[in-house]
Scaffold this motif. Sequence first.
Motif, short mmCIF file in Angstrom:
data_model
loop_
_atom_site.label_atom_id
_atom_site.label_comp_id
_atom_site.label_asym_id
_atom_site.label_seq_id
_atom_site.Cartn_x
_atom_site.Cartn_y
_atom_site.Cartn_z
N PRO A 268 0.73 -1.30 -0.05
CA PRO A 268 -0.08 0.24 0.18
C PRO A 268 0.75 1.28 -0.16
CG PRO A 268 0.19 -0.59 2.30
CD PRO A 268 0.84 -1.82 1.25
N THR A 269 -0.07 2.25 -0.49
CA THR A 269 1.35 3.61 -0.44
C THR A 269 0.63 4.60 1.09
OG1 THR A 269 -1.17 4.81 -1.20
CG2 THR A 269 0.02 4.07 -2.95
N GLY A 270 1.90 5.13 1.19
CA GLY A 270 1.90 5.55 2.44
C GLY A 270 3.93 6.12 2.54
N ASP A 271 3.30 7.00 3.64
CA ASP A 271 4.89 7.40 4.15
C ASP A 271 6.02 6.33 3.95
OD1 ASP A 271 5.97 10.04 4.82
OD2 ASP A 271 6.26 9.70 6.51
N ALA A 272 5.95 5.08 4.08
CA ALA A 272 7.50 4.09 3.93
C ALA A 272 7.21 3.18 3.17
CB ALA A 272 7.94 4.49 4.87
N MET A 273 7.72 2.76 2.38
CA MET A 273 7.57 0.88 1.42
C MET A 273 8.33 0.00 2.50
SD MET A 273 6.14 -0.26 -1.66
CE MET A 273 4.85 0.54 -1.88
N ILE A 274 8.07 -0.77 3.47
CA ILE A 274 8.90 -1.47 3.88
C ILE A 274 8.78 -3.12 3.20
CG2 ILE A 274 9.64 -2.87 6.17
CD1 ILE A 274 9.53 0.24 5.32
N LEU A 275 9.63 -3.51 2.55
CA LEU A 275 9.17 -4.64 1.60
C LEU A 275 9.46 -5.88 2.37
CD1 LEU A 275 10.70 -4.03 -1.54
CD2 LEU A 275 8.20 -3.33 -0.90
N ASP A 276 8.87 -7.27 2.22
CA ASP A 276 8.80 -8.37 3.17
C ASP A 276 10.53 -8.57 3.93
OD1 ASP A 276 6.69 -8.71 3.03
OD2 ASP A 276 6.94 -10.25 0.78
N GLY A 277 10.91 -9.23 4.22
CA GLY A 277 12.21 -9.56 5.32
C GLY A 277 12.90 -8.70 5.76
N ALA A 278 12.70 -7.51 5.26
CA ALA A 278 13.33 -5.96 6.10
C ALA A 278 13.42 -5.67 7.41
CB ALA A 278 13.05 -4.45 5.30
N GLN A 279 14.37 -4.88 7.80
CA GLN A 279 14.35 -4.99 8.79
C GLN A 279 14.23 -3.50 10.09
OE1 GLN A 279 16.66 -7.62 11.99
NE2 GLN A 279 16.74 -9.15 10.18
N VAL A 280 13.50 -2.74 10.56
CA VAL A 280 13.66 -1.90 11.02
C VAL A 280 13.12 -1.37 12.63
CG1 VAL A 280 12.89 0.98 10.74
CG2 VAL A 280 13.09 -0.99 8.94
N ASP A 281 14.83 -0.82 13.09
CA ASP A 281 14.41 -0.47 14.54
C ASP A 281 13.33 0.04 14.83
OD1 ASP A 281 15.72 0.67 17.23
OD2 ASP A 281 16.47 -1.32 17.06
N PRO A 282 12.52 -0.16 15.63
CA PRO A 282 11.36 0.37 16.75
C PRO A 282 11.73 2.11 16.48
CG PRO A 282 11.79 -1.08 17.67
CD PRO A 282 13.09 -1.93 16.48
N SER A 283 13.01 2.40 16.78
CA SER A 283 13.30 4.04 17.29
C SER A 283 13.80 4.22 16.26
CB SER A 283 14.85 3.48 18.16
OG SER A 283 15.54 2.83 17.70
N ALA A 284 13.74 3.23 15.03
CA ALA A 284 14.47 4.38 13.42
C ALA A 284 13.74 5.47 13.15
CB ALA A 284 15.08 3.39 13.06
N LYS A 285 13.46 6.10 12.02
CA LYS A 285 12.14 6.90 11.99
C LYS A 285 13.01 6.73 9.53
CE LYS A 285 12.16 10.87 14.98
NZ LYS A 285 12.14 11.67 15.30
N VAL A 286 12.00 6.35 9.83
CA VAL A 286 11.43 5.84 7.94
C VAL A 286 10.60 6.67 7.73
CG1 VAL A 286 11.99 4.09 6.17
CG2 VAL A 286 13.18 3.84 8.65
N PHE A 287 10.87 7.49 6.15
CA PHE A 287 9.72 8.55 6.13
C PHE A 287 10.40 8.75 4.75
CE2 PHE A 287 12.73 10.48 9.15
CZ PHE A 287 12.50 12.23 8.11
N GLY A 288 9.00 10.10 4.62
CA GLY A 288 8.88 10.75 3.23
C GLY A 288 8.70 10.31 1.57
N GLY A 289 8.58 8.53 1.65
CA GLY A 289 8.65 8.22 0.37
C GLY A 289 9.94 6.94 0.38
N SER A 290 10.58 6.76 1.63
CA SER A 290 11.11 5.70 1.47
C SER A 290 10.78 4.56 1.18
CB SER A 290 12.41 5.80 3.07
OG SER A 290 12.26 6.47 3.04
N THR A 291 11.38 4.10 0.57
CA THR A 291 11.17 2.22 0.19
C THR A 291 13.31 1.40 0.52
OG1 THR A 291 10.63 2.72 -2.20
CG2 THR A 291 11.50 0.13 -1.36
N VAL A 292 12.83 0.34 1.87
CA VAL A 292 13.27 -0.37 2.79
C VAL A 292 13.50 -1.78 1.69
CG1 VAL A 292 14.25 -1.49 4.26
CG2 VAL A 292 13.46 1.25 4.70
#
Length: 354
Positions: A246-270
Motif C-alpha cells: 500500500p502507498t504511504g510514508d514508507a514501503m517496507i518490503l518482505d524481510g526488511a528489519q527496521v528498529d522501532p526507534s528508527a525513523k523511515v519516512f518521506g516515501g522511502s523504500t526499504v
Amino acid sequence: MHDVEAVVLVGGRGTRLRPLTLSAPKPMLPTAGVPFLAHLLSRIRAAGVRHVVLGTSYLAETFSEHFGDGAALDLRLTYVVEEEPLGTGGGIRNVAEHLSAEHVLVFNGDVLAGTDLTAVVDTHRRTEADVTLHLVRVPDPRAFGCVPTDADGRVTAFLEKTPDPPTDQINAGCYVFRRSVIDSIPAGRAVSVERETFPGLLAAGRRVSGHVDSAYWRDMGTPADLVHGSADLVRGLAPSDALPGPTGDAMILDGAQVDPSAKVFGGSTVGRGARVGAGASVEGAMLFDGAVVGAGAVVEHSVVGAGAVVEDGAVVVDTVLGDRAVVGSGCELRGGARVWPDAQVRGIRFSPDA
C-alpha cells in the motif's frame, strides 16, 4: 483498447545513473520496490492494451528474464533488440514488423507519468491525427524544448530550448502513431522523431495533434529524479498498479528489519532483507535489497545500492552508493557524491561547501 498496441523504447542504460549498479539497465532499477519498467507496464495494462513490444539494446536479456512472455502481467510481450543505436524514430521503425494494429502507443521508457492513456488515444481518434503527442504543462519549460499548439489542438512547431519559451507545453515522451507513419520512417538508420519525423509531418501538412494536460510527469534521467520519483510512487502521488504494498510514508518490503526507534519516512523504500538500525533516520531514500543503515546514521534523498552499508553515525545526503559499497562510521557525504560498487569510503567528509 484491444485494437491498440504499445511500443516501449528501453534501450539506454543512462550513464548519469551508472554508479548505482554495473549489472542492470536503468528501466530495471528497483523503484518503489519493483523494476521501474513495471510501473509503466501496469499503466499500459490498466488502459486496456494487451500487446507490448519492448525495443531494447543494452542488456536486453535482462528484460526477458524478468518479465518473460508477460503472462503474469496479463500482457503479451515481444522483445526486439537493436543491433546498433537507432534513435527514437529508428527504434520505432525497427519493431514495425511485430505490430498489427492501426494505432500504436509509443513510450519513452525513462519517463514516469500519470496521464490518462485512454484520453490520449481518444484525442488521437477524435482529431483523426497521423500522430498525437502527450504534452505536459510544466512550471519552468526553459530546460526543455517546447511544443506549441493552436486553438484546434494542432501542433504548430517543435522548438529547441530557449530562455524565453512561448509556451509551457513540453513533449512528455508518449505518442500515438498511425501505423502508416511508422512504416514511412526510414529503416536501418538512426532517426530522431523530434528532429526529423515530427517536423517532416508538419512540413507535409499532416495532422499532428497535442493532448495537453498537467498530469504527473518526471523524466527519470538523473539519480535525483529516480529518488524523488520512487518517493512519489510510494506516497501515491504517481499512479501505479505495480506497487508491492500500500502507498504511504514508507514501503517496507518482505524481510526488511527496521528498529522501532528508527525513523523511515518521506516515501522511502526499504528493500528485501535490508536493515535499519537503532536511532537511524531514513528520509525519501531508496534502500535496495540487503542494504544496511547503521545505528544513528542519517540517509536522506539518496540511493543505497544492493548490499551497500552505511555504518553507524554516517551521514549520506543526496548521494548514490553503488551495490556493496561501504560508507564508514562517522563519514559524511552530501550534495551529489557518487560511490562506485564495492568501494569503501572511510575518514571522509564530502560536500559542495567542504
